[in-house]
Design a protein around this motif. Structure first.
Motif, PDB file in Angstrom:
ATOM      1  N   UNK A 167       0.794  -1.232   0.000  1.00  0.00           N
ATOM      2  CA  UNK A 167       0.000   0.000   0.000  1.00  0.00           C
ATOM      3  C   UNK A 167       0.824   1.278   0.000  1.00  0.00           C
ATOM      4  N   UNK A 168       2.121   1.173   0.347  1.00  0.00           N
ATOM      5  CA  UNK A 168       2.977   2.368   0.336  1.00  0.00           C
ATOM      6  C   UNK A 168       3.645   2.591  -1.016  1.00  0.00           C
ATOM      7  N   UNK A 169       3.497   1.614  -1.926  1.00  0.00           N
ATOM      8  CA  UNK A 169       4.105   1.740  -3.254  1.00  0.00           C
ATOM      9  C   UNK A 169       3.372   2.813  -4.057  1.00  0.00           C
ATOM     10  N   UNK A 170       4.086   3.531  -4.925  1.00  0.00           N
ATOM     11  CA  UNK A 170       3.539   4.751  -5.541  1.00  0.00           C
ATOM     12  C   UNK A 170       2.271   4.519  -6.347  1.00  0.00           C
ATOM     13  N   UNK A 171       2.205   3.424  -7.120  1.00  0.00           N
ATOM     14  CA  UNK A 171       1.029   3.222  -7.963  1.00  0.00           C
ATOM     15  C   UNK A 171      -0.188   2.799  -7.140  1.00  0.00           C
ATOM     16  N   UNK A 172       0.034   2.028  -6.077  1.00  0.00           N
ATOM     17  CA  UNK A 172      -1.082   1.695  -5.193  1.00  0.00           C
ATOM     18  C   UNK A 172      -1.583   2.946  -4.484  1.00  0.00           C
ATOM     19  N   UNK A 173      -0.669   3.833  -4.058  1.00  0.00           N
ATOM     20  CA  UNK A 173      -1.069   5.078  -3.415  1.00  0.00           C
ATOM     21  C   UNK A 173      -1.824   5.969  -4.391  1.00  0.00           C
ATOM     22  N   UNK A 174      -1.347   6.024  -5.625  1.00  0.00           N
ATOM     23  CA  UNK A 174      -2.015   6.835  -6.646  1.00  0.00           C
ATOM     24  C   UNK A 174      -3.409   6.292  -6.931  1.00  0.00           C
TER      25      UNK A 174
END
Length: 280
Positions: A167-174
């Protein structure tokens, strides 16, 4: 997204669990929903119309005899004894509109009293990192129960949380920001720099997971790795997982692969008719 009820039928808010497919490798999620619809003998109560889904129409997928109703792109079924609703999606989402479609579906689910949504999908077998076939076909999951995607009930079934979820990865956050309408879909992102860690967040199940979660619903994604081809065994495996998770008892049907599962009529021609032997 608009819901159109069949004549004399209506959508019940008492059926608080919703099952739906996410279109992906091998159409495994759709095949599993086919098994559930045919085996639980649920009734179609209507269909969903969304501008982001490619229109289509086809023959009755489940029964060979009348009424022989036409199949539509996105159909809604219910089983009141199981407090269950199912959505079957037969047509793909228009390219680039997956997040908008997922938002619309999440709004529909929340507005109609759904509390728990189960999303079924296949994953590309070539991306499976830790392959262990000693226990046969395996189920992976992703849940909104905890922030890291884990769920005690799923773990008790012997399923493993999808390791690629971060969940902290950029695409999941986006994607999470898009689901909450706190990010613009035209926001500049370094697409030329996208790597393997960005792959899963780009899949349909991820958009559905994020948008349903953003509406405050409990979401469980049941996932299996597969390849294109004969995905019927994968569909049985995924349908079995749903049955275990919800305590369902599908109808017994002798002679059908999968034991208690009823094979939909449309599967008889899934690979086309047999060859004309007079040619040989």
């Amino acid at each position: 997204m608009e819901f159109y009820a069949e004549e004399g039928k209506s959508l019940s808010s008492d059926n608080s669990t919703l099952i739906l497919p996410a279109l992906s490798v091998g159409n495994v999620g759709q095949l599993a929903v086919d098994l559930l619809v045919a085996s639980l003998r649920v009734e179609r109560i209507g269909y969903l119309d969304d501008p982001n889904v490619v229109p289509c129409v086809g023959n009755d997928a489940y029964w060979p005899s009348p009424p022989g109703e036409l199949a539509l792109p996105v159909e809604v079924y219910e089983s009141s004894p199981d407090a269950l609703a199912l959505v079957q999606q037969r047509s793909p989402v228009v390219k680039g509109m997956m997040v908008e479609f997922a938002r619309n579906l999440a709004n529909f689910a929340a507005a109609n009293g759904k509390k728990h949504v189960i999303v079924l999908s296949g994953l590309e077998f070539g991306r499976w990192r830790n392959i262990d076939m000693s226990s046969g076909l395996q189920i992976h999951y992703l849940s909104s129960s905890n922030s890291d995607g884990t769920d005690d009930q799923c773990e008790s079934q012997g399923w493993k949380r999808l390791p690629e979820y971060d969940p902290s990865q950029r695409m999941w956050k986006y994607l999470n920001d898009l689901a909450k309408n706190t990010a613009s879909e035209v926001e500049d992102l370094p697409y030329e720099e996208l790597g393997d860690e960005d792959y899963d967040a780009s899949l349909p199940y991820a958009a559905l997971f994020s948008c349903l979660k953003a509406k405050g619903l409990k979401v469980t994604c049941l996932l299996c790795y597969c390849s294109e081809g004969d995905n019927i065994p994968d569909a049985f495996n995924l349908a079995d997982a749903v049955s275990k998770a919800l305590g369902l008892r599908p109808n017994s049907s002798q002679g059908n692969e999968g034991g208690s599962w009823t094979v939909p009529f449309s599967w008889k021609s899934v690979y086309g008719p047999p060859p004309d032997m007079s040619l040989f």
